[in-house]
Design an enzyme around this catalytic site. Structure first.
Site, PDB file in Angstrom:
ATOM      1  N   ARG A  40       0.843  -1.206   0.000  1.00  0.00           N
ATOM      2  CA  ARG A  40       0.000   0.000   0.000  1.00  0.00           C
ATOM      3  C   ARG A  40       0.873   1.249   0.000  1.00  0.00           C
ATOM      4  O   ARG A  40       1.009   1.930  -1.003  1.00  0.00           O
ATOM      5  CB  ARG A  40      -0.949  -0.026   1.201  1.00  0.00           C
ATOM      6  CG  ARG A  40      -2.157   0.918   1.064  1.00  0.00           C
ATOM      7  CD  ARG A  40      -1.848   2.365   1.427  1.00  0.00           C
ATOM      8  NE  ARG A  40      -1.428   2.537   2.804  1.00  0.00           N
ATOM      9  CZ  ARG A  40      -0.994   3.697   3.292  1.00  0.00           C
ATOM     10  NH1 ARG A  40      -0.906   4.769   2.511  1.00  0.00           N
ATOM     11  NH2 ARG A  40      -0.595   3.792   4.554  1.00  0.00           N
ATOM     12  N   ASP A  41       1.523   1.541   1.121  1.00  0.00           N
ATOM     13  CA  ASP A  41       2.350   2.739   1.188  1.00  0.00           C
ATOM     14  C   ASP A  41       3.594   2.594   0.324  1.00  0.00           C
ATOM     15  O   ASP A  41       4.081   3.567  -0.264  1.00  0.00           O
ATOM     16  CB  ASP A  41       2.742   3.024   2.643  1.00  0.00           C
ATOM     17  CG  ASP A  41       2.962   4.503   2.910  1.00  0.00           C
ATOM     18  OD1 ASP A  41       3.043   5.274   1.933  1.00  0.00           O
ATOM     19  OD2 ASP A  41       3.044   4.892   4.083  1.00  0.00           O
ATOM     20  N   TYR A  96      -5.897   5.324  11.378  1.00  0.00           N
ATOM     21  CA  TYR A  96      -4.750   6.226  11.255  1.00  0.00           C
ATOM     22  C   TYR A  96      -5.160   7.616  11.723  1.00  0.00           C
ATOM     23  O   TYR A  96      -6.227   8.113  11.350  1.00  0.00           O
ATOM     24  CB  TYR A  96      -4.324   6.348   9.792  1.00  0.00           C
ATOM     25  CG  TYR A  96      -3.453   5.250   9.255  1.00  0.00           C
ATOM     26  CD1 TYR A  96      -2.103   5.174   9.588  1.00  0.00           C
ATOM     27  CD2 TYR A  96      -3.960   4.315   8.356  1.00  0.00           C
ATOM     28  CE1 TYR A  96      -1.292   4.188   9.055  1.00  0.00           C
ATOM     29  CE2 TYR A  96      -3.156   3.317   7.823  1.00  0.00           C
ATOM     30  CZ  TYR A  96      -1.818   3.254   8.177  1.00  0.00           C
ATOM     31  OH  TYR A  96      -1.012   2.270   7.650  1.00  0.00           O
ATOM     32  N   GLU A 144      -3.849  10.674  10.700  1.00  0.00           N
ATOM     33  CA  GLU A 144      -2.921  11.274   9.720  1.00  0.00           C
ATOM     34  C   GLU A 144      -2.376  12.608  10.231  1.00  0.00           C
ATOM     35  O   GLU A 144      -3.106  13.425  10.779  1.00  0.00           O
ATOM     36  CB  GLU A 144      -3.656  11.490   8.392  1.00  0.00           C
ATOM     37  CG  GLU A 144      -2.751  12.005   7.288  1.00  0.00           C
ATOM     38  CD  GLU A 144      -3.508  12.301   6.007  1.00  0.00           C
ATOM     39  OE1 GLU A 144      -2.859  12.393   4.954  1.00  0.00           O
ATOM     40  OE2 GLU A 144      -4.745  12.451   6.064  1.00  0.00           O
ATOM     41  N   THR A 151       3.700  11.437   9.552  1.00  0.00           N
ATOM     42  CA  THR A 151       3.308  11.501   8.145  1.00  0.00           C
ATOM     43  C   THR A 151       4.362  12.163   7.264  1.00  0.00           C
ATOM     44  O   THR A 151       4.625  11.727   6.146  1.00  0.00           O
ATOM     45  CB  THR A 151       1.959  12.233   8.007  1.00  0.00           C
ATOM     46  OG1 THR A 151       0.976  11.510   8.759  1.00  0.00           O
ATOM     47  CG2 THR A 151       1.519  12.329   6.565  1.00  0.00           C
ATOM     48  N   HIS A 193       3.738   4.515  12.741  1.00  0.00           N
ATOM     49  CA  HIS A 193       3.935   4.496  11.289  1.00  0.00           C
ATOM     50  C   HIS A 193       4.970   5.573  10.941  1.00  0.00           C
ATOM     51  O   HIS A 193       4.637   6.743  10.823  1.00  0.00           O
ATOM     52  CB  HIS A 193       2.599   4.778  10.586  1.00  0.00           C
ATOM     53  CG  HIS A 193       2.682   4.775   9.088  1.00  0.00           C
ATOM     54  ND1 HIS A 193       2.381   3.666   8.331  1.00  0.00           N
ATOM     55  CD2 HIS A 193       3.041   5.745   8.211  1.00  0.00           C
ATOM     56  CE1 HIS A 193       2.536   3.961   7.047  1.00  0.00           C
ATOM     57  NE2 HIS A 193       2.933   5.216   6.947  1.00  0.00           N
ATOM     58  N   HIS A 215       8.198   7.585   8.845  1.00  0.00           N
ATOM     59  CA  HIS A 215       8.787   7.874   7.531  1.00  0.00           C
ATOM     60  C   HIS A 215      10.234   8.290   7.725  1.00  0.00           C
ATOM     61  O   HIS A 215      10.642   8.690   8.815  1.00  0.00           O
ATOM     62  CB  HIS A 215       7.978   8.943   6.786  1.00  0.00           C
ATOM     63  CG  HIS A 215       6.748   8.396   6.121  1.00  0.00           C
ATOM     64  ND1 HIS A 215       6.751   7.893   4.842  1.00  0.00           N
ATOM     65  CD2 HIS A 215       5.483   8.231   6.588  1.00  0.00           C
ATOM     66  CE1 HIS A 215       5.540   7.461   4.527  1.00  0.00           C
ATOM     67  NE2 HIS A 215       4.740   7.652   5.574  1.00  0.00           N
TER      68      HIS A 215
END
Length: 290
Positions: free
Chosen positions: A35-36, A163, A165, A198, A226, A228
């Protein structure tokens, strides 16, 4: 492992026949390569590739959960998710397949149900700025629509994660918004609150402080991290989140993902096992093959 098998870091115990030490913890890995990871520039999987990768992630590598698609994207995406779900259900792994859905009442939920899915990861706005500027709504208005969608999903038999976000910016800039949102949703039936960095703006110290605070304020909730990798700190940030009590961390194969990518599954696996004595379900011998 099927479903959530977690252990209190202070308790020890036995999981799947394995004696756990007083300090060893079980952390879930949720892989979002399909997905990501597909948001990487130039990366697009065919339905057959998605199915093969899903099988390898769950059957060979034995990742706890995988996020395989976003709802309502295309017919090809639906074909892939249908095939993945059919295979997973035959293998008794249906509850480990997750699909990103949106706050659209019935639309995403019905799409996921049509594919045979069992889990929706609902994308909500975790910062006041996103809620105000992207949606043009107040928190109460947004939460009302979230609960409407969650209620419908639960009524239809789906498991629901959410999530938040832009949570990292939300926690920094509009902390009361985040707390008010959690207070309004903590009894809604959401299983995992998935807290994303995010834009990849956090440092390990910021991750540890913020997750420690969230865990202390909401001790009965399961939190996913999650990350990054915009500052090259994704693995270090994952380690900080685990120290602060997170239940699950998200990752991708080869650090795939938008911009600088997500946290690397391989790096997380060895860092958590070798440096933090964390118990993981995966079989490291298949990392190179993946």
């Amino acid at each position: 492992m099927s479903g959530s098998v977690l252990i209190n870091p202070a308790s020890g115990g036995v999981i799947d026949g394995k004696v756990m030490s007083d300090t060893q913890r079980k952390i879930q890995l949720m892989d979002t390569t399909l997905r990501d990871g597909e948001q990487t520039q130039g990366v697009s999987y065919s339905p057959a590739e998605k199915v093969n990768l899903a099988k390898a992630l769950l059957q060979l590598l034995r990742v706890d959960r995988i996020e395989v698609a976003s709802a309502r994207v295309s017919e090809g995406e639906m074909d892939a998710v249908c095939s993945i779900n059919q295979w997973a259900q035959e293998q008794g792994l249906g509850d480990r397949i997750e699909v990103l859905g949106f706050v659209d009442h019935t639309k995403s939920v019905d799409w996921i149900l049509q594919t045979g899915g069992q889990v929706v990861n609902l994308l909500t706005k975790g910062s006041e700025k996103h809620c105000r500027e992207q949606l043009g709504k107040t928190l109460d208005e947004h939460v009302s629509e979230i609960r409407r969608t969650v209620d419908y999903a639960l009524e239809k038999g789906l498991l629901v994660n959410a999530y938040l976000e832009d949570w990292s910016n939300g926690y920094r800039d509009s902390r009361e918004y985040v707390f008010d949102m959690m207070d309004l949703l903590k009894d809604s039936g959401i299983r995992h609150f998935m807290l994303p960095d995010t834009l990849g703006v956090m440092s390990p110290e910021e991750v540890f402080d913020s997750f420690s605070d969230m865990s202390k304020r909401y001790p009965d909730q399961l939190f996913d991290f999650h990350p990054h990798n915009d500052y090259g700190l994704a693995t270090a940030n994952v380690m900080a989140a685990v120290r602060a009590g997170v239940s699950a961390v998200h990752c991708t194969v080869n650090c795939l993902g938008e911009r600088a990518g997500n946290a690397s599954l391989a790096e997380i696996a060895v860092a958590l096992r070798d440096k933090m004595d964390v118990d993981l379900s995966i079989d490291e011998s298949y990392i190179v093959q993946l």
